[in-house]
Design an enzyme around this catalytic site. Structure first.
Site, PDB file in Angstrom:
ATOM      1  N   LYS A  22      -8.862  11.765   8.238  1.00 57.24           N
ATOM      2  CA  LYS A  22      -9.326  10.964   7.091  1.00 57.24           C
ATOM      3  C   LYS A  22      -9.052   9.479   7.327  1.00 57.24           C
ATOM      4  O   LYS A  22      -9.928   8.647   7.103  1.00 57.24           O
ATOM      5  CB  LYS A  22      -8.615  11.468   5.829  1.00 57.24           C
ATOM      6  CG  LYS A  22      -9.010  10.783   4.554  1.00 57.24           C
ATOM      7  CD  LYS A  22      -8.796  11.680   3.352  1.00 57.24           C
ATOM      8  CE  LYS A  22      -7.334  11.901   3.001  1.00 57.24           C
ATOM      9  NZ  LYS A  22      -6.671  10.705   2.436  1.00 57.24           N
ATOM     10  N   ARG A  27     -11.526   4.118   8.561  1.00 57.40           N
ATOM     11  CA  ARG A  27     -11.469   2.888   9.365  1.00 57.40           C
ATOM     12  C   ARG A  27     -12.684   2.764  10.270  1.00 57.40           C
ATOM     13  O   ARG A  27     -13.125   1.659  10.577  1.00 57.40           O
ATOM     14  CB  ARG A  27     -10.155   2.868  10.169  1.00 57.40           C
ATOM     15  CG  ARG A  27      -8.922   2.598   9.271  1.00 57.40           C
ATOM     16  CD  ARG A  27      -7.650   3.088   9.942  1.00 57.40           C
ATOM     17  NE  ARG A  27      -6.421   2.701   9.252  1.00 57.40           N
ATOM     18  CZ  ARG A  27      -5.895   3.329   8.197  1.00 57.40           C
ATOM     19  NH1 ARG A  27      -6.512   4.375   7.656  1.00 57.40           N
ATOM     20  NH2 ARG A  27      -4.756   2.915   7.674  1.00 57.40           N
ATOM     21  N   GLY A  95      -7.139   6.299  -2.432  1.00 53.07           N
ATOM     22  CA  GLY A  95      -6.264   5.129  -2.383  1.00 53.07           C
ATOM     23  C   GLY A  95      -6.496   4.325  -1.113  1.00 53.07           C
ATOM     24  O   GLY A  95      -6.478   3.087  -1.132  1.00 53.07           O
ATOM     25  N   ARG A 123      -3.094   4.592 -10.125  1.00 54.80           N
ATOM     26  CA  ARG A 123      -2.225   4.328  -8.952  1.00 54.80           C
ATOM     27  C   ARG A 123      -1.918   2.835  -8.800  1.00 54.80           C
ATOM     28  O   ARG A 123      -2.726   1.982  -9.153  1.00 54.80           O
ATOM     29  CB  ARG A 123      -2.862   4.930  -7.694  1.00 54.80           C
ATOM     30  CG  ARG A 123      -2.898   6.450  -7.816  1.00 54.80           C
ATOM     31  CD  ARG A 123      -3.438   7.133  -6.605  1.00 54.80           C
ATOM     32  NE  ARG A 123      -2.573   6.965  -5.448  1.00 54.80           N
ATOM     33  CZ  ARG A 123      -2.913   7.346  -4.223  1.00 54.80           C
ATOM     34  NH1 ARG A 123      -4.096   7.904  -4.010  1.00 54.80           N
ATOM     35  NH2 ARG A 123      -2.083   7.176  -3.218  1.00 54.80           N
ATOM     36  N   SER A 168       4.255   1.445   4.127  1.00 57.16           N
ATOM     37  CA  SER A 168       2.932   1.908   3.703  1.00 57.16           C
ATOM     38  C   SER A 168       1.865   1.375   4.643  1.00 57.16           C
ATOM     39  O   SER A 168       1.677   0.162   4.765  1.00 57.16           O
ATOM     40  CB  SER A 168       2.636   1.436   2.274  1.00 57.16           C
ATOM     41  OG  SER A 168       1.251   1.471   2.036  1.00 57.16           O
ATOM     42  N   GLN A 170      -1.198   1.631   4.148  1.00 53.83           N
ATOM     43  CA  GLN A 170      -2.282   1.035   3.364  1.00 53.83           C
ATOM     44  C   GLN A 170      -1.992  -0.424   3.068  1.00 53.83           C
ATOM     45  O   GLN A 170      -2.889  -1.264   3.131  1.00 53.83           O
ATOM     46  CB  GLN A 170      -2.494   1.829   2.075  1.00 53.83           C
ATOM     47  CG  GLN A 170      -3.019   3.230   2.350  1.00 53.83           C
ATOM     48  CD  GLN A 170      -3.202   4.063   1.102  1.00 53.83           C
ATOM     49  OE1 GLN A 170      -2.915   3.616   0.002  1.00 53.83           O
ATOM     50  NE2 GLN A 170      -3.677   5.277   1.280  1.00 53.83           N
ATOM     51  N   ASP A 319       2.001  12.678   3.994  1.00 53.73           N
ATOM     52  CA  ASP A 319       0.971  13.456   3.295  1.00 53.73           C
ATOM     53  C   ASP A 319       1.209  14.969   3.361  1.00 53.73           C
ATOM     54  O   ASP A 319       0.481  15.740   2.746  1.00 53.73           O
ATOM     55  CB  ASP A 319      -0.408  13.155   3.883  1.00 53.73           C
ATOM     56  CG  ASP A 319      -0.862  11.743   3.532  1.00 53.73           C
ATOM     57  OD1 ASP A 319      -0.368  11.186   2.541  1.00 53.73           O
ATOM     58  OD2 ASP A 319      -1.717  11.209   4.264  1.00 53.73           O
ATOM     59  N   LYS A 346       1.362   9.255  -5.156  1.00 54.88           N
ATOM     60  CA  LYS A 346       0.200   9.743  -4.397  1.00 54.88           C
ATOM     61  C   LYS A 346      -0.881  10.197  -5.399  1.00 54.88           C
ATOM     62  O   LYS A 346      -0.855   9.810  -6.549  1.00 54.88           O
ATOM     63  CB  LYS A 346       0.638  10.865  -3.452  1.00 54.88           C
ATOM     64  CG  LYS A 346       1.571  10.378  -2.338  1.00 54.88           C
ATOM     65  CD  LYS A 346       0.859   9.413  -1.413  1.00 54.88           C
ATOM     66  CE  LYS A 346       1.783   8.859  -0.355  1.00 54.88           C
ATOM     67  NZ  LYS A 346       1.168   7.741   0.376  1.00 54.88           N
TER      68      LYS A 346
HETATM   69  C1  S3P Z   1      -3.034   6.287   4.613  1.00 53.82           C
HETATM   70  C2  S3P Z   1      -1.740   5.909   4.379  1.00 53.82           C
HETATM   71  C3  S3P Z   1      -0.787   6.669   3.561  1.00 53.82           C
HETATM   72  C4  S3P Z   1      -1.287   8.093   3.300  1.00 53.82           C
HETATM   73  C5  S3P Z   1      -2.743   8.139   2.958  1.00 53.82           C
HETATM   74  C6  S3P Z   1      -3.577   7.549   4.079  1.00 53.82           C
HETATM   75  C7  S3P Z   1      -3.898   5.438   5.448  1.00 53.82           C
HETATM   76  O1  S3P Z   1      -0.625   6.038   2.311  1.00 53.82           O
HETATM   77  O2  S3P Z   1      -0.534   8.684   2.271  1.00 53.82           O
HETATM   78  O3  S3P Z   1      -3.178   9.460   2.732  1.00 53.82           O
HETATM   79  O4  S3P Z   1      -4.965   5.909   5.894  1.00 53.82           O
HETATM   80  O5  S3P Z   1      -3.533   4.269   5.692  1.00 53.82           O
HETATM   81  P1  S3P Z   1       0.503   4.907   2.079  1.00 53.82           P
HETATM   82  O6  S3P Z   1       0.189   3.779   2.925  1.00 53.82           O
HETATM   83  O7  S3P Z   1       0.396   4.586   0.612  1.00 53.82           O
HETATM   84  O8  S3P Z   1       1.807   5.593   2.414  1.00 53.82           O
END
Ligand code: S3P
Length: 439
Positions: A22, A27, A95, A123, A168, A170, A319, A346
């Site tokens: 995913k 990306r 997210g 969130r 994180s 993200q 995750d 989450k």
């Molecule tokens: C992700 C980062 C993680 C993960 C999410 C996918 C990503 O989140 O839980 O399912 O693709 O960068 P966080 O950065 O909030 O930990």
């Protein structure tokens, strides 16, 4: 509403390739869209989350051709080729889509609004609004930094150093992606190692990203570069594979091989944790594909024991905890998780929601502010609410393998966000599961 029902006494055997990663699929769309030239993506995850990202870029004028559900051709428009979307961009349940896109959109010439579903709308977004604002971005949110997010265009961004208070990917990625549009250098440090797919994929598109420090703690790039189209082979998602790693470990007589799974070292915490619990997991056919390590993973059933999960493994398995909790419920003794408060923000509060579900199924557990203590025992039948969270639905589907009776999972259509065809694929290797429409 979709309802899952599991039947007890299954075992998992044979061969399986779970859908594409995913994180990498999101990306690939983002960078492929902004690249010069044509990017071919194979192994793409056509789950709802990544389709939200794809639809957003289509709405901004990018031509993305689906040769099949997993093979895409992206006609990149270059760094400044996106067009203003006519409508709000709907990020659905994702997210990742919302946070990474906000970083990218902060550097565009046009305004945009990002919206999400019921779960995403609760969130926290201040974690990205804060550093992006330090770069000069103008982002409006609902109270408490919740979506929708309105991102102003036409502002000039400047590079910053951001010492993130949370581990994180993200947050790191949102800052780095905004950094592509910022003047000078943008850099990020964080308190723990998180998935590095953004860094790897940027390099794959010919963008210079520097990672320094013993464990790669300081990540930096210069703004105003270009991305060059490339071909991306997305491996199977270790987060989806994790359900079957646990399933084959807990179901007696199992022997299952998962093919072509991404084993990026920032994602393999689940393997390390399960091995510490006594799981029988072996890797073969290890190779590097498009800058990412992949392997086949063979799992045979084993007697699991409770452990104290090392905190440094938490971001590397972030995750996978819903299904790791199922492993803990089937282990002998106590499993203790600490340092995992991120699980509370989450797709659902995964500590609370899993604890509720485990108790419903007769497992003793105690919620703590940053984790959980689970006493291994005998899972019973029960009815579980997924709380809009795909990984809760799938974790309890796997629990069905060791439950003494049927487990019912309400509101399970959300598995399509990350794992289309979960029921079909899981059934093909021996999980007793059926899905039906309910009200
Ligand atoms: C992700 C980062 C993680 C993960 C999410 C996918 C990503 O989140 O839980 O399912 O693709 O960068 P966080 O950065 O909030 O930990």
């Amino acid at each position: 509403m979709t309802i899952f029902k599991t039947s007890p006494n299954g075992k998992l055997s044979g061969d399986l390739r779970v859908p594409g990663d995913k994180s990498m699929s999101h990306r690939s769309i983002m960078l492929g869209s902004l690249a010069e030239g044509v990017t071919h993506v194979s192994g793409f995850l056509n789950g709802e989350d990544c389709m939200a990202t794809m639809n957003a870029f289509r709405a901004m004028g990018v031509d993305i051709v689906e040769k099949s559900s997993t093979d895409l051709v992206i006609h990149g428009v270059g760094m400044s080729g996106l067009q203003a979307p006519k409508n709000d961009l709907d990020m659905g349940n994702s997210g990742t889509a919302m946070r990474l896109m906000t970083g990218l959109l902060a550097g565009q010439t046009f305004d945009s609004t990002l919206v999400g579903d019921e779960s995403l709308s609760t969130r926290p977004m201040n974690r990205i609004i804060k550093p992006l604002s330090m770069m000069g971005a103008v982002i409006e949110s609902e109270q408490g930094g919740r979506p929708p997010l309105c991102v102003k265009g036409g502002v000039s961004l400047k590079g910053i150093h951001y010492d993130s208070p949370i581990a994180s990917a993200q947050v790191k990625s949102a800052v780095l992606l905004a950094g592509l549009y910022a003047s000078g250098e943008t850099s990020v440090t964080e308190p723990g190692i998180t998935r590095d797919h953004s860094e790897r994929m940027l390099r794959g598109f010919g963008y210079d990203v520097s990672t320094t420090g013993d464990k790669g703690e300081y990540i930096s790039l210069q703004g105003a570069g270009t991305l060059t189209a490339t071909n991306i082979d997305v491996p199977a998602d270790i987060s989806s594979a994790a359900f079957f790693m646990v399933g084959a470990s807990i179901a007696k007589g199992s022997d299952l091989t998962l093919r072509h799974v991404g084993i990026n070292p920032t994602r393999t915490g689940v393997i390390d944790i399960l091995k510490l619990m006594g799981a029988d997991i072996g890797l073969s056919n290890q190779q590097e594909v498009g800058g990412e390590p992949v392997a086949d993973i063979r799992i045979r059933s084993a007697k699991l024991k409770g452990i104290h999960i090392p905190e440094e493994l938490v971001p590397l398995a972030i995750d996978e905890f819903p299904v790791i909790f199922i492993a803990a419920a089937c282990a002998t003794g106590e499993t203790v998780l600490t340092g995992a408060e991120e699980l509370r923000v989450k797709e659902s509060d995964r500590i609370q929601v899993m604890a509720e579900g485990l108790k419903t199924c007769g497992i003793n557990c105690e919620v703590t502010p940053d984790g959980i203590i689970i006493q291994g025992g005998q899972l019973s039948s029960g009815t579980i609410e997924s709380h809009h969270d795909h990984r809760i639905s799938m974790a309890f589907a796997i629990a069905g393998l060791r439950a003494s009776g049927e487990i019912t999972i309400n509101d399970a259509a959300n598995v399509d966000t990350s794992f289309p065809d979960f029921v079909k694929l899981a059934s093909s290797v021996g999980l007793g599961i059926s899905a039906r429409a309910g009200s």
